[in-house]
Design a protein around this motif. Sequence first.
Motif, PDB file in Angstrom:
ATOM      1  N   CYS B 156       0.818  -1.230   0.000  1.00  0.00           N
ATOM      2  CA  CYS B 156       0.000   0.000   0.000  1.00  0.00           C
ATOM      3  C   CYS B 156       0.843   1.268   0.000  1.00  0.00           C
ATOM      4  O   CYS B 156       0.437   2.300   0.504  1.00  0.00           O
ATOM      5  N   ARG B 157       2.027   1.220  -0.615  1.00  0.00           N
ATOM      6  CA  ARG B 157       2.798   2.444  -0.838  1.00  0.00           C
ATOM      7  C   ARG B 157       2.245   3.192  -2.053  1.00  0.00           C
ATOM      8  O   ARG B 157       1.954   2.581  -3.073  1.00  0.00           O
ATOM      9  N   ASP B 196      -7.712  -1.332  -5.815  1.00  0.00           N
ATOM     10  CA  ASP B 196      -6.654  -0.331  -5.970  1.00  0.00           C
ATOM     11  C   ASP B 196      -5.300  -0.905  -5.541  1.00  0.00           C
ATOM     12  O   ASP B 196      -4.253  -0.409  -5.961  1.00  0.00           O
ATOM     13  N   LEU B 197      -5.327  -1.913  -4.693  1.00  0.00           N
ATOM     14  CA  LEU B 197      -4.078  -2.514  -4.208  1.00  0.00           C
ATOM     15  C   LEU B 197      -3.696  -3.754  -5.016  1.00  0.00           C
ATOM     16  O   LEU B 197      -2.523  -3.980  -5.284  1.00  0.00           O
ATOM     17  N   PHE B 198      -4.680  -4.561  -5.346  1.00  0.00           N
ATOM     18  CA  PHE B 198      -4.383  -5.895  -5.885  1.00  0.00           C
ATOM     19  C   PHE B 198      -5.019  -6.151  -7.245  1.00  0.00           C
ATOM     20  O   PHE B 198      -5.068  -7.293  -7.699  1.00  0.00           O
ATOM     21  N   GLY B 199      -5.495  -5.096  -7.898  1.00  0.00           N
ATOM     22  CA  GLY B 199      -6.040  -5.258  -9.241  1.00  0.00           C
ATOM     23  C   GLY B 199      -7.200  -6.241  -9.273  1.00  0.00           C
ATOM     24  O   GLY B 199      -7.954  -6.365  -8.302  1.00  0.00           O
ATOM     25  N   ASP B 200      -7.283  -6.961 -10.370  1.00  0.00           N
ATOM     26  CA  ASP B 200      -8.451  -7.833 -10.506  1.00  0.00           C
ATOM     27  C   ASP B 200      -8.288  -9.164  -9.780  1.00  0.00           C
ATOM     28  O   ASP B 200      -9.147 -10.035  -9.888  1.00  0.00           O
ATOM     29  N   THR B 207     -12.661  -4.346   0.617  1.00  0.00           N
ATOM     30  CA  THR B 207     -11.782  -3.291   1.096  1.00  0.00           C
ATOM     31  C   THR B 207     -10.687  -3.848   2.000  1.00  0.00           C
ATOM     32  O   THR B 207     -10.817  -4.948   2.547  1.00  0.00           O
ATOM     33  N   VAL B 208      -9.640  -3.070   2.156  1.00  0.00           N
ATOM     34  CA  VAL B 208      -8.508  -3.408   3.022  1.00  0.00           C
ATOM     35  C   VAL B 208      -8.271  -2.215   3.934  1.00  0.00           C
ATOM     36  O   VAL B 208      -8.190  -1.077   3.469  1.00  0.00           O
ATOM     37  N   CYS B 209      -8.192  -2.481   5.225  1.00  0.00           N
ATOM     38  CA  CYS B 209      -8.040  -1.415   6.197  1.00  0.00           C
ATOM     39  C   CYS B 209      -6.684  -1.577   6.885  1.00  0.00           C
ATOM     40  O   CYS B 209      -6.365  -2.652   7.405  1.00  0.00           O
ATOM     41  N   VAL B 210      -5.872  -0.531   6.854  1.00  0.00           N
ATOM     42  CA  VAL B 210      -4.502  -0.604   7.366  1.00  0.00           C
ATOM     43  C   VAL B 210      -4.293   0.531   8.371  1.00  0.00           C
ATOM     44  O   VAL B 210      -4.706   1.665   8.124  1.00  0.00           O
ATOM     45  N   ASP B 211      -3.658   0.228   9.500  1.00  0.00           N
ATOM     46  CA  ASP B 211      -3.343   1.256  10.497  1.00  0.00           C
ATOM     47  C   ASP B 211      -2.054   1.973  10.083  1.00  0.00           C
ATOM     48  O   ASP B 211      -1.005   1.331   9.954  1.00  0.00           O
TER      49      ASP B 211
END
Lengths: 207, 220
Positions: B156-157, B196-200, B207-211
């Motif tokens: 997620c950079r 948005d992170l891992f394409g198809d 969704t992915v939630c990151v602290d």
Amino acid sequence: MPHDHADHDHTHDHSDLDDMTARVMAMEKLLVDKGLVDPAALDAIVETYEEKIGPRNGAKVVARAWTDPDFAAALKDDATTAIATLGFSGRGGEHMMALFNTPDQHNMVVCTLCSCYPWPVLGLPPVWYKSMPYRSRAISEPRAVLAEFGVTLPEGTKIRVWDSTSELRYLVIPMRPEGTEGWTAEQLETLVTRDSMIGTGLAGARP
Amino acid sequence: MNGPQDAGGRMGFGPVEAEVDEPVFHAPWERRALALNVAAGAAGQWTIDQSRHAREDCPPADYYSFSYYQIWMRALENMLVERGLATRDEIATGQMQQPLRAGITPLAGDRVADVLAAGFPYDRDPKGQAPAYPLGTRVRTRNLQPRGHIRLPSYCRGKVGEVTTIHGYHVFPDTSAEGDKSIAHWLYAVTFQARDLFGDRAAEGDTVCVDLWEPYLDAE
């Protein structure tokens, strides 16, 4: 003793274990002799995580949330404080957040960078949670991972995967199984599996 | 660091293999390895982020072939040596050659229950400093690639997400991993669209939630 293949494997495994046993015993002796660790503390730590703390703690939190709307609201608002009222707190769970599954959203927890896990409510993590297959894939292909756990979500349920990158620790509150109206919290606890509180299982399902 | 620990989204590790009725420990030495790490850590000679960095700072081939507690023991040995608390020779033999320097207090057995129940909270007083990013802010993660410890996963950079929770003002792991526990920053949960992170590879709407701490983020 027959010297068949299985016996050979057993001997081989045993000598690997012995290398680590010797290495850890040497470390324990050294640190105790130096006074960096107290042997009584080692025994107390093992007893804590092997016998006192485990996923039954988390099951109590979930069952209480299912049966007590005020507790569920408190859990949503400030999970650390709400969970502490049941007597569960401390190392590896200093900052808790409860993730409530709904028909629209299934929550699933991973630590891609190490092995962060809510110790006070779930105990020490299972090997698979700390393993590279789970850490690499739970974040990018959660549905394939869930399928390996025998879980298929209803169409329309979105997944939110939580990567435990900070000192926040996540406890999934699974949905209460249908047909359990009138059950007591104690009865409901038996339906709350460890995996359902990580998000790789559903309540009421084995294991 | 761009090390072997940064696992998110990698391929080729195979299926997840869950063990039925798994025991807490798989060998007696694992009990002692866990306890030694917890007890030695409680003596206060390193931060939790220093221990995390000691574990990830490992040749990848070793990291991927060692068991979990083997990684912990290797890191414990390295941290002791780096701080002059033990020598390689002492560790190999288990025989003490030099006493510990003065001023180090071990965790006493009769304090274990209280210390574990209290834990080590990581939130700090923001002293009037407000979070830069209110709830709902669109943020972009920075392209940070330090050799030291960081809790921004590589997947997620440079990605855009939304601030969905403000957790509090927490000790900053990057500096804590250098031994400085005095620095804290606002900590957010940032939610990304999985695609948005891992394409198809990812499903639409997941969704992915990151602290993530404030120094990892810019306003989009």
